[in-house]
Design a protein around this motif. Structure first.
Motif, PDB file in Angstrom:
ATOM      1  N   PHE A  52       4.950  -5.406  23.852  1.00 10.82           N
ATOM      2  CA  PHE A  52       3.910  -4.919  22.934  1.00 10.82           C
ATOM      3  C   PHE A  52       3.505  -6.043  21.989  1.00 10.82           C
ATOM      4  O   PHE A  52       4.354  -6.791  21.516  1.00 10.82           O
ATOM      5  N   ASP A  56       1.434  -1.408  16.149  1.00 14.15           N
ATOM      6  CA  ASP A  56       0.244  -0.599  16.435  1.00 14.15           C
ATOM      7  C   ASP A  56       0.010  -0.466  17.935  1.00 14.15           C
ATOM      8  O   ASP A  56      -0.408   0.592  18.405  1.00 14.15           O
ATOM      9  N   ASP A  57       0.265  -1.531  18.680  1.00 16.24           N
ATOM     10  CA  ASP A  57       0.126  -1.487  20.139  1.00 16.24           C
ATOM     11  C   ASP A  57       1.109  -0.466  20.721  1.00 16.24           C
ATOM     12  O   ASP A  57       0.753   0.336  21.588  1.00 16.24           O
ATOM     13  N   SER A  61       0.252   3.125  22.568  1.00 15.53           N
ATOM     14  CA  SER A  61       0.826   3.419  23.888  1.00 15.53           C
ATOM     15  C   SER A  61       1.589   4.735  23.867  1.00 15.53           C
ATOM     16  O   SER A  61       1.495   5.534  24.812  1.00 15.53           O
ATOM     17  N   THR A 119      -7.337   1.276  17.091  1.00 16.35           N
ATOM     18  CA  THR A 119      -6.751   1.302  18.435  1.00 16.35           C
ATOM     19  C   THR A 119      -5.928   2.576  18.645  1.00 16.35           C
ATOM     20  O   THR A 119      -6.021   3.222  19.694  1.00 16.35           O
TER      21      THR A 119
END
Length: 192
Positions: A52, A56-57, A61, A119
């Protein structure tokens, strides 16, 4: 030559998403640091960044996967009111209310998702839209606009009711919230 096979890397990523999902839902996104998240998955901080780009990623996910799993459950239900009523009963049950870590990601994380970066919110938007579409397939009455409105209403009724039942301190009130929500959800699901 890679140290681990692509299957191992994918399995590690899945494990990280699954364990982070449970942690986020029980402790909150802000209450879950990377060190705790990687420890839950049996990894090191360095391994985290191999999967990652950022927390935040990972959150995006997790949100995407949790909602995709929920959509798959709804899509797997046999057509008909009986399966819808069973799903509503299970969703609005004391067991689901009491299982933060294993329960609905929307009910556990919605307040935080609204404050996350774009995101994460886009991942949630796609997942919520897919969930609404899955619900709409079970409510289809030949009028797409009305069916979609009922599906949105049912989705938001479920999430908001579960959040409210979790928030109150009076166990009897919490149970009454779940019971009233179930009755209202069935009314909405069967409206024509």
């Amino acid at each position: 030559m890679p140290r681990y096979s692509p299957d191992h890397k994918a399995a590690t990523r899945r494990r990280m998403i699954e364990t982070a999902g449970r942690r986020f839902k029980s402790d909150g996104i802000d209450g879950s640091g990377i060190a705790t998240l990687v420890a839950d998955a049996g990894l090191t901080n360095g391994a985290f960044y191999g999967h990652f780009a950022s927390k935040d990623d990972l959150v995006a996910s997790v949100v995407a996967q949790q909602l995709a799993d929920q959509v798959a459950v709804v899509n797997s239900l046999p057509a008909g009111l009986a399966s819808v009523e069973q799903y509503l009963r299970e969703y609005l049950s004391p067991a689901h209310r009491d299982d933060l870590a294993g329960g609905c990601p929307s009910a556990a994380l919605l307040d935080e998702i609204g404050r996350c970066d774009v995101t994460v919110r886009e991942a949630y938007t796609k997942g919520a839209d897919a969930m609404i579409a899955a619900i709409a397939r079970h409510l289809d009455d030949g009028d797409p606009e009305r069916t979609n409105a009922r599906a949105i209403g049912l989705f938001t009724l479920l999430v908001g009711s579960l959040q409210t039942a979790r928030a109150v301190t009076d166990p009897e009130l919490s149970d009454r919230i779940l019971e009233a929500a179930y009755a209202n959800a069935v009314t909405l699901a069967t409206a024509r």
